[in-house]
Design an enzyme around this catalytic site. Sequence first.
Site, PDB file in Angstrom:
ATOM      1  N   LEU A 130       0.835  -1.309   0.026  1.00  0.00           N
ATOM      2  CA  LEU A 130       0.150  -0.050   0.261  1.00  0.00           C
ATOM      3  C   LEU A 130       0.816   1.011  -0.070  1.00  0.00           C
ATOM      4  CD1 LEU A 130      -3.128  -1.169   2.272  1.00  0.00           C
ATOM      5  CD2 LEU A 130      -2.645  -1.169  -0.276  1.00  0.00           C
ATOM      6  N   THR A 152       7.205  -5.264 -18.382  1.00  0.00           N
ATOM      7  CA  THR A 152       6.722  -4.356 -19.514  1.00  0.00           C
ATOM      8  C   THR A 152       7.651  -4.266 -20.772  1.00  0.00           C
ATOM      9  OG1 THR A 152       6.921  -2.107 -19.663  1.00  0.00           O
ATOM     10  CG2 THR A 152       8.610  -2.997 -17.944  1.00  0.00           C
ATOM     11  N   ASP A 153       6.866  -3.750 -21.617  1.00  0.00           N
ATOM     12  CA  ASP A 153       7.540  -3.599 -22.855  1.00  0.00           C
ATOM     13  C   ASP A 153       8.691  -2.759 -22.836  1.00  0.00           C
ATOM     14  OD1 ASP A 153       5.946  -1.426 -22.821  1.00  0.00           O
ATOM     15  OD2 ASP A 153       5.154  -1.482 -24.857  1.00  0.00           O
ATOM     16  N   GLU A 154       8.816  -1.801 -22.016  1.00  0.00           N
ATOM     17  CA  GLU A 154       9.820  -0.810 -21.864  1.00  0.00           C
ATOM     18  C   GLU A 154      11.071  -1.383 -21.823  1.00  0.00           C
ATOM     19  OE1 GLU A 154       9.044   2.856 -19.776  1.00  0.00           O
ATOM     20  OE2 GLU A 154       6.928   2.796 -19.961  1.00  0.00           O
ATOM     21  N   TYR A 185      13.062   3.398 -14.317  1.00  0.00           N
ATOM     22  CA  TYR A 185      12.274   2.264 -14.481  1.00  0.00           C
ATOM     23  C   TYR A 185      12.281   1.315 -14.999  1.00  0.00           C
ATOM     24  CZ  TYR A 185       7.559  -0.031 -15.224  1.00  0.00           C
ATOM     25  OH  TYR A 185       6.756  -0.666 -15.662  1.00  0.00           O
ATOM     26  N   LYS A 213      13.144  -2.670 -13.983  1.00  0.00           N
ATOM     27  CA  LYS A 213      12.268  -3.960 -14.586  1.00  0.00           C
ATOM     28  C   LYS A 213      13.092  -4.850 -15.166  1.00  0.00           C
ATOM     29  CE  LYS A 213       8.425  -4.420 -14.131  1.00  0.00           C
ATOM     30  NZ  LYS A 213       7.778  -5.190 -13.124  1.00  0.00           N
TER      31      LYS A 213
HETATM   32  P1  NAD Z   1       0.709   0.482  -9.770  1.00  0.00           P
HETATM   33  O1  NAD Z   1       1.977   1.419  -9.377  1.00  0.00           O
HETATM   34  O2  NAD Z   1      -0.612   0.885 -10.008  1.00  0.00           O
HETATM   35  O3  NAD Z   1       0.551  -0.848  -8.602  1.00  0.00           O
HETATM   36  C1  NAD Z   1       1.826  -1.292  -7.814  1.00  0.00           C
HETATM   37  C2  NAD Z   1       1.300  -1.967  -6.844  1.00  0.00           C
HETATM   38  O4  NAD Z   1       2.543  -2.584  -5.909  1.00  0.00           O
HETATM   39  C3  NAD Z   1       0.776  -1.027  -5.616  1.00  0.00           C
HETATM   40  O5  NAD Z   1      -0.449  -1.609  -5.068  1.00  0.00           O
HETATM   41  C4  NAD Z   1       1.675  -0.803  -4.633  1.00  0.00           C
HETATM   42  O6  NAD Z   1       1.210  -0.565  -3.230  1.00  0.00           O
HETATM   43  C5  NAD Z   1       2.573  -2.344  -4.624  1.00  0.00           C
HETATM   44  N1  NAD Z   1       4.038  -2.483  -4.188  1.00  0.00           N
HETATM   45  C6  NAD Z   1       4.751  -1.494  -4.231  1.00  0.00           C
HETATM   46  N2  NAD Z   1       5.976  -1.780  -3.899  1.00  0.00           N
HETATM   47  C7  NAD Z   1       5.548  -2.940  -3.221  1.00  0.00           C
HETATM   48  C8  NAD Z   1       6.486  -3.879  -2.065  1.00  0.00           C
HETATM   49  N3  NAD Z   1       7.530  -3.644  -2.070  1.00  0.00           N
HETATM   50  N4  NAD Z   1       5.695  -4.927  -1.849  1.00  0.00           N
HETATM   51  C9  NAD Z   1       4.544  -5.223  -2.053  1.00  0.00           C
HETATM   52  N5  NAD Z   1       3.521  -4.504  -2.781  1.00  0.00           N
HETATM   53  C10 NAD Z   1       4.206  -3.249  -3.221  1.00  0.00           C
HETATM   54  O7  NAD Z   1       1.279  -0.520 -10.971  1.00  0.00           O
HETATM   55  P2  NAD Z   1       0.600  -1.274 -12.211  1.00  0.00           P
HETATM   56  O8  NAD Z   1       0.393  -0.158 -13.320  1.00  0.00           O
HETATM   57  O9  NAD Z   1      -0.745  -1.852 -11.570  1.00  0.00           O
HETATM   58  O10 NAD Z   1       1.684  -2.022 -12.754  1.00  0.00           O
HETATM   59  C11 NAD Z   1       1.665  -3.506 -12.163  1.00  0.00           C
HETATM   60  C12 NAD Z   1       2.861  -4.261 -12.724  1.00  0.00           C
HETATM   61  O11 NAD Z   1       2.536  -4.211 -14.300  1.00  0.00           O
HETATM   62  C13 NAD Z   1       4.377  -3.645 -12.451  1.00  0.00           C
HETATM   63  O12 NAD Z   1       5.113  -4.753 -12.337  1.00  0.00           O
HETATM   64  C14 NAD Z   1       4.414  -2.789 -13.813  1.00  0.00           C
HETATM   65  O13 NAD Z   1       5.912  -2.783 -13.984  1.00  0.00           O
HETATM   66  C15 NAD Z   1       3.857  -3.848 -14.770  1.00  0.00           C
HETATM   67  N6  NAD Z   1       3.330  -3.064 -16.109  1.00  0.00           N
HETATM   68  C16 NAD Z   1       2.486  -1.959 -15.954  1.00  0.00           C
HETATM   69  C17 NAD Z   1       2.010  -1.524 -17.117  1.00  0.00           C
HETATM   70  C18 NAD Z   1       1.131  -0.359 -17.208  1.00  0.00           C
HETATM   71  O14 NAD Z   1       0.598   0.381 -18.098  1.00  0.00           O
HETATM   72  N7  NAD Z   1       0.614   0.198 -15.827  1.00  0.00           N
HETATM   73  C19 NAD Z   1       2.248  -2.216 -18.165  1.00  0.00           C
HETATM   74  C20 NAD Z   1       3.103  -3.335 -18.322  1.00  0.00           C
HETATM   75  C21 NAD Z   1       3.556  -3.823 -17.186  1.00  0.00           C
HETATM   76  O1  DAU Z   2       4.724   0.508 -21.909  1.00  0.00           O
HETATM   77  C1  DAU Z   2       4.335  -0.013 -20.584  1.00  0.00           C
HETATM   78  C2  DAU Z   2       4.518   1.102 -19.516  1.00  0.00           C
HETATM   79  O2  DAU Z   2       3.467   1.962 -19.516  1.00  0.00           O
HETATM   80  C3  DAU Z   2       4.485   0.464 -18.025  1.00  0.00           C
HETATM   81  O3  DAU Z   2       5.633  -0.285 -17.831  1.00  0.00           O
HETATM   82  C4  DAU Z   2       4.411   1.691 -17.021  1.00  0.00           C
HETATM   83  O4  DAU Z   2       4.364   1.080 -15.921  1.00  0.00           O
HETATM   84  C5  DAU Z   2       3.569   2.703 -17.183  1.00  0.00           C
HETATM   85  O5  DAU Z   2       3.621   3.783 -16.530  1.00  0.00           O
HETATM   86  C6  DAU Z   2       3.410   3.099 -18.833  1.00  0.00           C
HETATM   87  O6  DAU Z   2       4.669   3.780 -18.841  1.00  0.00           O
HETATM   88  P1  DAU Z   2       4.405   5.257 -19.835  1.00  0.00           P
HETATM   89  O7  DAU Z   2       5.611   6.000 -19.511  1.00  0.00           O
HETATM   90  O8  DAU Z   2       4.266   4.909 -21.427  1.00  0.00           O
HETATM   91  O9  DAU Z   2       2.832   5.860 -19.309  1.00  0.00           O
HETATM   92  P2  DAU Z   2       2.512   7.324 -18.914  1.00  0.00           P
HETATM   93  O10 DAU Z   2       1.092   7.133 -18.606  1.00  0.00           O
HETATM   94  O11 DAU Z   2       3.435   7.788 -17.892  1.00  0.00           O
HETATM   95  O12 DAU Z   2       2.676   8.028 -20.405  1.00  0.00           O
HETATM   96  C7  DAU Z   2       2.333   7.548 -21.732  1.00  0.00           C
HETATM   97  C8  DAU Z   2       2.764   8.674 -22.548  1.00  0.00           C
HETATM   98  O13 DAU Z   2       2.176   9.926 -22.168  1.00  0.00           O
HETATM   99  C9  DAU Z   2       4.262   8.818 -22.452  1.00  0.00           C
HETATM  100  O14 DAU Z   2       4.769   9.090 -23.940  1.00  0.00           O
HETATM  101  C10 DAU Z   2       4.359  10.046 -21.820  1.00  0.00           C
HETATM  102  C11 DAU Z   2       3.215  10.876 -22.031  1.00  0.00           C
HETATM  103  N1  DAU Z   2       2.689  11.847 -21.171  1.00  0.00           N
HETATM  104  C12 DAU Z   2       2.562  11.426 -19.851  1.00  0.00           C
HETATM  105  C13 DAU Z   2       2.015  12.089 -18.829  1.00  0.00           C
HETATM  106  C14 DAU Z   2       1.953  11.514 -17.535  1.00  0.00           C
HETATM  107  C15 DAU Z   2       2.241  12.888 -21.564  1.00  0.00           C
HETATM  108  O15 DAU Z   2       2.556  13.526 -22.574  1.00  0.00           O
HETATM  109  N2  DAU Z   2       2.095  13.883 -20.576  1.00  0.00           N
HETATM  110  C16 DAU Z   2       1.773  13.540 -19.215  1.00  0.00           C
HETATM  111  O16 DAU Z   2       1.417  14.218 -18.137  1.00  0.00           O
END
Ligand code: NAD
Ligand code: DAU
Length: 353
Positions: free
Chosen positions: A33, A132-134, A158, A162
């Site tokens: 959390l 992640t694809d990143e 980040y 990962k």
């Molecule tokens: P998020 O930031 O919304 O959630 C992360 C969760 O992990 C939170 O509930 C946080 O409290 C918990 N957490 C953080 N540190 C912790 C710890 N030490 N122990 C236990 N819990 C902990 O992230 P998300 O967007 O839901 O992403 C989840 C996973 O998917 C991540 O590993 C992220 O890299 C991956 N991912 C995200 C995206 C995206 O678009 N959001 C895409 C591809 C992969």
């Molecule tokens: O590709 C998967 C990833 O997607 C995950 O691994 C990450 O956890 C997730 O946060 C996300 O990363 P991005 O950096 O792509 O997502 P974000 O929403 O931060 O940004 C999406 C795109 O929009 C990126 O090119 C940055 C841009 N952006 C983002 C914000 C927050 C803006 O132009 N303005 C903004 O205020």
Amino acid sequence: MILVTGGAGFIGSNFILDWFAGDPEPVVNLDLLTYAGNVENLAALADEPGYRFMRGSIGDSALVAGLLATHQPRAVVNFAAESHVDRSIHGPGTFIETNVLGTFRLLEAVRGYWAGLPEPQRQTFRFLHVSTDEVYGSLSATDPAFSETNRYEPNSPYSASKAASDHLVRAWHHTYGLPVLTTNCSNNYGPYHFPEKLIPLMIVNALAGKPLPVYGDGLQIRDWLYVRDHASAIRRVLAAGRPGEVYNVGGRSERTNLAIVHTVCGLLDARRPRRDGTSYTSLITHVTDRPGHDRRYAIDCHKIESELGWTPAETFETGIEKTVQWYLDHPEWVARVQSGAYREWIEQQYGAG
Ligand code: NAD
Ligand code: DAU
């Protein structure tokens, strides 16, 4: 039962809700959390006897070992991470702590548990790591989409953290035989997305009449996947993925950031028109670019489609409509995560964690 880590975040909570929509198999959710974790996302499971929540860290080896010994899961699904690129630029330390050291400690606790299982359970046990694809870096406009064999070229703190976690997971399979699965997914969107990320930030800022900050020229490209489709992909990989394998997950929905913002504004113009009759697009403001900003991500998801028969249920058009409507229908969720009242309640309810 299965142990889910980070299940109170955006994707993890959608995964658990999706799980209980179709399967009564119990879930224990271990989540620290942090600011990104929100137990309210899982309020619908309050009366679900198979759901248990535990506040704590994947880096707390004794806690994780105790949970594994008590609940004897057949699988661990690891979502726990620091996930926001901009935060990793301002403060990379927590990303190394959680994503690298946390994953290492989790792997070690899981390895100890798995090594002590009777043979049939050792065979069927799975550790699924959500990535992640990143990690693959950035594409030019004409490059082919990322496949599982692409080189790792992470560009942000980040994505580097990962990438490191993915390497640890891979090594724990090759060296110790731990039956791991890794998924590398593109950008998710949908309900319960914390409003620091592009799509929810644009929705909540537009509704508040605030500027819509677009980094640089806004022509960066991301490949968008509705979060429940990511959940179904993870379930499929957990059920049928081959240990040691990596599966890319994506929506075949490449869009520029500007196109995303225009789509969100168009949906809001139709569903919640502004009083003065102007479009929300008038709030778009180009701001300084993100340092090291990756230009394009795109996922080749041929492997998971052909080997495991997974396909997304939503198109970008259907998914973004559902998402915008969810935010219009849940102003109290947005207000709570923005207000600090939620954090105060968490400290009161769960202690310091
Ligand atoms: P998020 O930031 O919304 O959630 C992360 C969760 O992990 C939170 O509930 C946080 O409290 C918990 N957490 C953080 N540190 C912790 C710890 N030490 N122990 C236990 N819990 C902990 O992230 P998300 O967007 O839901 O992403 C989840 C996973 O998917 C991540 O590993 C992220 O890299 C991956 N991912 C995200 C995206 C995206 O678009 N959001 C895409 C591809 C992969
Ligand atoms: O590709 C998967 C990833 O997607 C995950 O691994 C990450 O956890 C997730 O946060 C996300 O990363 P991005 O950096 O792509 O997502 P974000 O929403 O931060 O940004 C999406 C795109 O929009 C990126 O090119 C940055 C841009 N952006 C983002 C914000 C927050 C803006 O132009 N303005 C903004 O205020």
